[in-house]
Design an enzyme around this catalytic site. Structure first.
Site, PDB file in Angstrom:
ATOM      1  N   ASP A   1     -10.819  -4.506  -1.705  1.00 36.94           N
ATOM      2  CA  ASP A   1      -9.794  -4.143  -0.733  1.00 36.94           C
ATOM      3  C   ASP A   1     -10.384  -3.232   0.337  1.00 36.94           C
ATOM      4  O   ASP A   1     -10.888  -2.166   0.028  1.00 36.94           O
ATOM      5  CB  ASP A   1      -8.676  -3.410  -1.481  1.00 36.94           C
ATOM      6  CG  ASP A   1      -7.535  -2.961  -0.593  1.00 36.94           C
ATOM      7  OD1 ASP A   1      -6.665  -2.215  -1.091  1.00 36.94           O
ATOM      8  OD2 ASP A   1      -7.501  -3.359   0.585  1.00 36.94           O
TER       9      ASP A   1
ATOM     10  N   GLY B   1      -5.696   0.987   7.392  1.00 39.31           N
ATOM     11  CA  GLY B   1      -6.194  -0.365   7.594  1.00 39.31           C
ATOM     12  C   GLY B   1      -7.168  -0.381   8.759  1.00 39.31           C
ATOM     13  O   GLY B   1      -7.359   0.637   9.433  1.00 39.31           O
TER      14      GLY B   1
ATOM     15  N   ASP C   1       0.851  -1.194   0.000  1.00 39.18           N
ATOM     16  CA  ASP C   1       0.000   0.000   0.000  1.00 39.18           C
ATOM     17  C   ASP C   1       0.881   1.237   0.000  1.00 39.18           C
ATOM     18  O   ASP C   1       1.420   1.616   1.036  1.00 39.18           O
ATOM     19  CB  ASP C   1      -0.893   0.000   1.243  1.00 39.18           C
ATOM     20  CG  ASP C   1      -2.058  -0.959   1.099  1.00 39.18           C
ATOM     21  OD1 ASP C   1      -2.283  -1.741   2.034  1.00 39.18           O
ATOM     22  OD2 ASP C   1      -2.701  -0.923   0.049  1.00 39.18           O
TER      23      ASP C   1
HETATM   24  C1  DX5 Z   1      -6.417   0.921   2.638  1.00 34.39           C
HETATM   25  C2  DX5 Z   1      -5.592  -0.116   1.945  1.00 34.39           C
HETATM   26  C3  DX5 Z   1      -5.953  -1.523   2.322  1.00 34.39           C
HETATM   27  C4  DX5 Z   1      -5.865  -1.803   3.797  1.00 34.39           C
HETATM   28  C5  DX5 Z   1      -6.558  -3.105   4.085  1.00 34.39           C
HETATM   29  O1  DX5 Z   1      -6.265   2.139   2.018  1.00 34.39           O
HETATM   30  O2  DX5 Z   1      -5.694   0.027   0.559  1.00 34.39           O
HETATM   31  O3  DX5 Z   1      -5.150  -2.432   1.614  1.00 34.39           O
HETATM   32  O4  DX5 Z   1      -4.569  -1.855   4.198  1.00 34.39           O
HETATM   33  O5  DX5 Z   1      -6.570  -3.321   5.448  1.00 34.39           O
HETATM   34  P1  DX5 Z   1      -7.837  -3.952   6.174  1.00 34.39           P
HETATM   35  O6  DX5 Z   1      -8.011  -5.326   5.591  1.00 34.39           O
HETATM   36  O7  DX5 Z   1      -7.407  -3.967   7.595  1.00 34.39           O
HETATM   37  O8  DX5 Z   1      -9.007  -3.083   5.912  1.00 34.39           O
END
Ligand code: DX5
Length: 244
Positions: A180, A149, A40
């Site tokens: 995602d 996240g 990311d």
């Molecule tokens: C958010 C990112 C995601 C995130 C996913 O902007 O693109 O990839 O890290 O994390 P979770 O699964 O915890 O939502």
């Protein structure tokens, strides 16, 4: 008769990883049987967060062989495109909202020998990408607003995932449909039923570090089950329509 659903791909986001030992974390993900690893990349402009540059990714590249995807949450991604490919990313995903000339940017990614992906934020309609499907290998429908996240999954995106599935089917092209944000045991089935084939998960995997392989397998099983059920339902509907 609907074609059977492809094997779901599980792609961890390294955002929740322990950055002081990224190499070990990525080795553990590879050993757990993930299909790719998502980096990311955030620039503090496109999203209100800053993560890593290409040198961080390049430092981990020799340690694992699993494919890397760079999810570029940056303004003007054209400026550094080759750096992500040189760092070892076989797939580069740009945001439609960040590209003034999306068609040119996607062609440039492919011109660098990488696969190209386009991502759309929750508020962005799919018509923003329908004219560049000939240039993409992957369409990413964000199920959170990007930048962090651990956010809550937006089930309100499921009709849009289904619309993306139909758009891809009509194009007749082999294009992965990735989701995602907020993906985990309680949400993956909804996204799979709507047509997603690739699932990026961060906190749902890293909070199960001790039993990573089991969690990857369980997410894949839940997605496959939901996708198979969706195919059965669509088949049933087709049969009813044929009988009518
Ligand atoms: C958010 C990112 C995601 C995130 C996913 O902007 O693109 O990839 O890290 O994390 P979770 O699964 O915890 O939502």
């Amino acid at each position: 008769m609907q074609p059977s659903a492809p094997r779901p791909r599980i792609v961890p986001s390294v955002l929740p990883a322990d950055f002081s030992r990224l190499g070990d974390e990525c080795r553990a993900l590879e050993q757990a049987g993930v299909d790719r690893i998502q980096w990311d990349v955030m620039d503090g402009l496109f999203v209100p967060n800053i993560t890593m540059g290409p040198d961080v990714i390049a430092s981990v590249r020799p340690l694992v062989s699993v494919e890397f995807e760079a999810h570029l949450m940056v303004e003007e991604p054209d400026r550094l495109l080759s750096r992500w490919v040189d760092a070892g990313c076989g797939l580069v995903i740009v945001h439609a909202e960040a590209c003034r000339h999306l068609h040119r940017t996607l062609a440039a990614v492919r011109g660098l020998g990488a696969r190209a992906g386009v991502a759309v934020n929750p508020a962005t309609p799919l018509c923003a990408v329908e004219h560049v499907l000939d240039l993409v290998d992957l369409l990413l429908v964000m199920t959170v607003n990007p930048g962090f996240g651990g956010q809550e999954y937006l089930a309100s995106m499921e009709p849009k995932i289904a619309e993306a599935r139909d758009l891809i089917a009509r194009s007749g092209r082999q294009i992965e449909l990735e989701v995602d944000g907020g993906i985990g045991r309680g949400t993956i089935a909804g996204a799979a039923r709507a047509g997603a084939t690739t699932f990026c998960a961060g906190s749902a995997l890293f909070r199960e570090r001790a039993r990573l392989a089991e969690e990857v397998a369980e997410l894949r099983r839940l997605a496959a089950e939901a996708a198979a059920e969706a195919v059965r339902v669509m088949d049933g509907t087709c049969r009813e329509e044929d009988a009518a």
